[in-house]
Enzyme design. Sequence first.
Site, PDB file in Angstrom:
ATOM      1  N   HIS A  22       4.377  -8.829   3.611  1.00 43.06           N
ATOM      2  CA  HIS A  22       5.110  -7.612   3.949  1.00 43.06           C
ATOM      3  C   HIS A  22       4.843  -7.231   5.405  1.00 43.06           C
ATOM      4  CE1 HIS A  22       5.529  -5.959  -0.430  1.00 43.06           C
ATOM      5  NE2 HIS A  22       5.913  -7.223  -0.325  1.00 43.06           N
ATOM      6  N   GLU A  25       3.858  -4.472   6.740  1.00 43.29           N
ATOM      7  CA  GLU A  25       2.597  -3.759   6.938  1.00 43.29           C
ATOM      8  C   GLU A  25       1.415  -4.731   6.984  1.00 43.29           C
ATOM      9  OE1 GLU A  25       4.918  -1.107   3.952  1.00 43.29           O
ATOM     10  OE2 GLU A  25       4.877  -3.211   4.545  1.00 43.29           O
ATOM     11  N   CYS A  67       4.485  -0.061  -0.309  1.00 44.68           N
ATOM     12  CA  CYS A  67       4.285  -0.316  -1.736  1.00 44.68           C
ATOM     13  C   CYS A  67       2.798  -0.136  -2.066  1.00 44.68           C
ATOM     14  CB  CYS A  67       4.748  -1.733  -2.082  1.00 44.68           C
ATOM     15  SG  CYS A  67       3.674  -3.046  -1.417  1.00 44.68           S
TER      16      CYS A  67
END
Length: 154
Positions: A62, A64, A92
């Site tokens: 992801h 991040e 998430c």
Amino acid sequence: MGLRSFIPMEFDDVYFMRQAIREALKAYEADEVPVGAIVVSHNQIIARGHNLTEQLHDVTAHAEMQAITAASHYLGAKYLPDCTLYVTLEPCSMCAGALFWSQIGRIVYGASDEKRGFRTMGGQFHPKTQVTTGIEAEVCGDLMSEFFRSKRKK
């Protein structure tokens, strides 16, 4: 008067979120879910990331996670208390966990994720982490909507 008068001394959340949006556009162009992230320390971008889950065949890739890893390498440290993460979509629960362990000082996200965001899924950030939401939310949300709309047409 000189050149210094034309260079902004302070950047704001909108400026940095627009940089994260640029990362999200890279993901979009690569047919990845268009999420982008940057990490800022002392008004300087020290890391950038965007979703790479398809390209790397890795569900943990992801935006991040990419940005946290790059920032940690840049600083030579695993904790990021003096840093701010700007991300186009609410993290998430997996990313919230990584952000918790990084002890990041601040998180700024654009669009909320009602289905898979950390708030819905029960994730949490470090107790000292400050959170700001809704910066450029409409732009961030529209990018996600357009991406999934184009997927449904295929």
